[in-house]
Every structure is written in structure tokens, then in C-alpha cells.
Design a protein around this motif. Structure first.
Motif, PDB file in Angstrom:
ATOM      1  N   VAL A 233       0.832  -1.208   0.000  1.00  0.00           N
ATOM      2  CA  VAL A 233       0.000   0.000   0.000  1.00  0.00           C
ATOM      3  C   VAL A 233       0.866   1.258   0.000  1.00  0.00           C
ATOM      4  CG1 VAL A 233      -1.673   1.306   1.364  1.00  0.00           C
ATOM      5  CG2 VAL A 233      -1.955  -1.160   1.093  1.00  0.00           C
ATOM      6  N   TYR A 234       1.894   1.257   0.840  1.00  0.00           N
ATOM      7  CA  TYR A 234       2.771   2.426   0.935  1.00  0.00           C
ATOM      8  C   TYR A 234       3.545   2.624  -0.369  1.00  0.00           C
ATOM      9  CZ  TYR A 234       5.901   5.813   3.134  1.00  0.00           C
ATOM     10  OH  TYR A 234       6.600   6.962   3.454  1.00  0.00           O
ATOM     11  N   HIS A 235       3.988   1.526  -0.954  1.00  0.00           N
ATOM     12  CA  HIS A 235       4.683   1.609  -2.242  1.00  0.00           C
ATOM     13  C   HIS A 235       3.774   2.202  -3.317  1.00  0.00           C
ATOM     14  CE1 HIS A 235       7.060   0.504  -5.745  1.00  0.00           C
ATOM     15  NE2 HIS A 235       5.989  -0.085  -6.232  1.00  0.00           N
ATOM     16  N   LEU A 236       2.525   1.794  -3.347  1.00  0.00           N
ATOM     17  CA  LEU A 236       1.583   2.328  -4.336  1.00  0.00           C
ATOM     18  C   LEU A 236       1.380   3.828  -4.141  1.00  0.00           C
ATOM     19  CD1 LEU A 236      -1.072  -0.532  -4.254  1.00  0.00           C
ATOM     20  CD2 LEU A 236       0.493  -0.014  -6.133  1.00  0.00           C
ATOM     21  N   ALA A 237       1.232   4.233  -2.879  1.00  0.00           N
ATOM     22  CA  ALA A 237       1.056   5.663  -2.599  1.00  0.00           C
ATOM     23  C   ALA A 237       2.292   6.458  -3.004  1.00  0.00           C
ATOM     24  CB  ALA A 237       0.746   5.865  -1.116  1.00  0.00           C
ATOM     25  N   LYS A 238       3.468   5.921  -2.700  1.00  0.00           N
ATOM     26  CA  LYS A 238       4.705   6.609  -3.083  1.00  0.00           C
ATOM     27  C   LYS A 238       4.846   6.681  -4.603  1.00  0.00           C
ATOM     28  CE  LYS A 238       7.934   4.369  -0.932  1.00  0.00           C
ATOM     29  NZ  LYS A 238       9.314   4.027  -0.510  1.00  0.00           N
TER      30      LYS A 238
END
Length: 413
Positions: A233-238
Motif C-alpha cells: 500500500v505504501y509503495h503504491l502511494a509513493k
């Protein structure tokens, strides 16, 4: 004769020209017209259909870009705007994203990779009734936010912790589900989406799940409410934020006196920012689709002259975000005796709480960071299995071709 003139009209207004000219907001009817004309005239394989209707009876039309045709193992993504009727920039951004894909398909490798390997579904307005009540130039406030029945659609979905946002018995809540939210839920039942984004306004930040806390103690201490797939999820947001010229640097909205809308790195966990019960983002995640809430403009309904900037700065981030659907794993689940695909098989990554399901053709997808995982597969009437699987690493310049995993389940004796 009338159809002849209609076809001439469609040919005259080619998709590459439909949105040209000065910046303007398109009415609900103009959006429907654009989707129809695009589907009729684009060289891409497209289909326009309605997933339902708003309270006032306005069709919730979706454009599907389906270049892969009926090929097995193709992931599906969805992009939705205007769940809050007065947050309008996303509508125009999605229209221009559609046009961008059409115009650059033959010349841009990343566009071709996305269009050839992903089924793309775009719903430019989820709340057309609220949009009709909104006021151009109004940057704050709630005029037009809700649907025709005065419901906030982003509080109207089943809540994985509390059941619903209204604190009422589930039988009563079911009667409160609005047609717009019901349409999204039915749509998700029919299509196994792997990735989704909902475009909002009122801040500039990528908001990732969860939007809600699991206990009052967490709420009082303002902890982050992170999903078991936080690495993904964090990778997608970044991925979205780092492609966005302004959000990546942190944007302070002019009227944000206390800094509540300022995010230095352009990222926030939803619940840490403020809690949302019954939100679409959390509903998607629990249903097996990772969704982000993308806040792309400080002003909810800015003047049209600002639109050109918003369109330009969000096209590349949307493209790079969509390409993430090609990372991770994909496969099919079969009956070991008949070799027929098994629909509705339940899968989960061991150590990660939430599950996902196979499509009617037995297909499954999951975005994962590179590494090795244990995948457990279950289905009614079958013995469960756990298999070791690997998510490969790909460079950002590659167009990943993920190998299909084949899993067989033995019927129970």
C-alpha cells in the motif's frame, strides 16, 4: 437517416479533439456524450456501460478500455472520481487521462504496456446529482457533497469494524445503502479488481488505508491504522506521489490555518489524518482490491482556468500507478480431476489477514513487493493447499510479463 448523421457527428468530433480548446468543466450530460463518442471513434477496443443509476436516475456510466480482449490472466483496475459531488477536478482529469491513453498508445511504451496488459475501467462521476448542486469557485464547504438523498457516499459502505457508519442495526443499514454505493458493490462482485483509485479534492495528498481504527484506544492515541499489506500500500502511494510535481514536495493549502491539510511528503495514513467509517477505500481493501484516496486539489471546485495545471500534473502519476497492477502474482485455480477452473476460491498470503477470491474463470491476482510468500488456497468441497510462490522484481522501465501460477485442488472424498 438519423443514424447516418449521428455517425457523421461522431467522426467529426474525433476523440483527440473532443476535449481540446479552452479549459472548462463538462456537465454530466457532456461526460456521457464524451464516453459514447470516444467508444465509437477510438482505435482502442472500448466498451461503455452503466453500473447503475443515481438517486435522480442519472446513469453511472463506465468506460472500459479492453485491448487485451478475452485473454486469460489480465488484471482489472478502476479509476473513480466525484464520489463527493463538490470535489470536481477528478472528473476532468479522468476525461483527459482517457484521451491521453488514446493519443499516445502508438508512441509511448508505458501507455502501450498499460493498455495492452490491463483492463482499465473509468467512472468519471460517481455522484452526478451532487455535482449538479455544487458551486463553481467554492473551495471549501459541503454544498453538493452529498447525493440527492443527503447521504455522504463515502460513509455509506459496509464498515469492516463497525458494520456501518450510522450505528444502526444491519437490517436498518441495508435500507440506507444508496444506489450509487450499491452500484459500486455490485460492480465489484462481478469484476475482480486488483487496484483502484478514488479522486477527491480539498487537500493534496495520497491517502492510504485503513481509514478507520479497530479500537477506541487506537483512536485516542492517533496511531496509524495500517493494513497487513502496508508494504504494498505504501509503495503504491509513493509511486503516485513521487510522480506528482507538487504533492511530492508537500502542499500547504492557502486557507489551512492550523496545518491540518499539510503533508510534508505528500502521504498520509487515512485514520491518522481523520477517521472515516463506511468509506469506499476500506471496503475495497477488505474485498480484495487495494484502493487509494487521491486528494489532488486544495480547492474543491476551482475556477476553470486552473484545470490545465491539474490535468498535466496528474496524467503521469495515474499512468505509473496503473502499471503497478502488473507487479506481484497472478494465476488460476483448477479442479485436479476435471481441470475445470474453480470460481470463488479463497486465497490469502499466509501472515496477512485479509483474503481475495478467484474470478468466475478461476483467475486471481495480487500486487506484492518482490519476495517469496506462502499462498493458501481454499474452496468449498476441496482440500486446501499452501504453495510457495515468488513475486519477481522488475525495473520501472520494464513491462512485466508475470508468469501464470497454476494451482490444483483435490475434491474432498
Amino acid at each position: 437517416m438519423m443514424r447516418f448523421y449521428y455517425i457523421l457527428l461522431l467522426l467529426f468530433f474525433a476523440p483527440s479533439e473532443i476535449l481540446s480548446g479552452k479549459s472548462k468543466y463538462h456537465s454530466n450530460n457532456e461526460i456521457l456524450g464524451f464516453l459514447d463518442r470516444f467508444s465509437e471513434t477510438s482505435s482502442l477496443k472500448t466498451h461503455v456501460f452503466s453500473i447503475g443509476k443515481s438517486v435522480s436516475g442519472f446513469p453511472l456510466k463506465v468506460l472500459r478500455i479492453n485491448q487485451p480482449g478475452n485473454r486469460i490472466g489480465v488484471p482489472s483496475i478502476k479509476l473513480i472520481a466525484n464520489i463527493h459531488g463538490n470535489e470536481v477536478v477528478g472528473r476532468e482529469v479522468l476525461l483527459h487521462f482517457i484521451q491521453f491513453l488514446d493519443k499516445n498508445y502508438e508512441t509511448n511504451k508505458q501507455v502501450k504496456c498499460l493498455v495492452d496488459n490491463v483492463r482499465i475501467y473509468i467512472l468519471p462521476t460517481m455522484n452526478p446529482d451532487g455535482f449538479s448542486e455544487s458551486i463553481q469557485g467554492q473551495c471549501e464547504g459541503v454544498t453538493g457533497r452529498h447525493n440527492k438523498n443527503d447521504f455522504d457516499l463515502n460513509r455509506n459502505f459496509p464498515d469492516y469494524i463497525y458494520g456501518n457508519a450510522y450505528g444502526v442495526p444491519q437490517d436498518e443499514y441495508r435500507r440506507m445503502i444508496q444506489p450509487e454505493a450499491a452500484a459500486i458493490m455490485k460492480w465489484m462482485n462481478r469484476t475482480r479488481f486488483v487496484l483502484s483509485a478514488s479522486l477527491h479534492g480539498g487537500a493534496m495528498v495520497a491517502n492510504y488505508p485503513f481509514d478507520n481504527y479497530g479500537s477506541p484506544e487506537e483512536l485516542n492515541n492517533k496511531y496509524e491504522a495500517l493494513t497487513p499489506d502496508h508494504d504494498v500500500v505504501y509503495h503504491l502511494a509513493k509511486t503516485y506521489v513521487h510522480s506528482h510535481r507538487r504533492i511530492s514536495k508537500g502542499v500547504r493549502c492557502p486557507w489551512d490555518e492550523f496545518g491540518l491539510l499539510y503533508f510534508e511528503d505528500g502521504l498520509t495514513n487515512g485514520a491518522k489524518w481523520y477517521t472515516v467509517k463506511g468509506g469506499m477505500q476500506d471496503y475495497n481493501y477488505v474485498a480484495g482490491c487495494i484502493e487509494l484516496t487521491l486528494e489532488i486539489s486544495c480547492c474543491k471546485y476551482p475556477q476553470p482556468k486552473k484545470l490545465s495545471m491539474f490535468k498535466k500534473e496528474n496524467i503521469q502519476p495515474l499512468l505509473k500507478f496503473g502499471l503497478q497492477a502488473l507487479r506481484g502474482i497472478k494465476g488460476r485455480v483448477f479442479d485436479s480431476q476435471t481441470q475445470k477452473p474453480i470460481a470463488e476460491a479463497i486465497l490469502h498470503i499466509v501472515g496477512r489477514k485479509f483474503t481475495f477470491r478467484t474470478s468466475k474463470k478461476g483467475e486471481f491476482w495480487r500486487i506484492l513487493r518482490p519476495g517469496a510468500y506462502n499462498l493458501k488456497v481454499e474452496a468449498v468441497g476441496y482440500e486446501s493447499v499452501t504453495e510457495r510462490i515468488t513475486a519477481e522484481e522488475y525495473s520501472e522501465d520494464e513491462c512485466p510479463q508475470i508468469p501464470m501460477i497454476s494451482i490444483s485442488l483435490k475434491p474432498k472424498q
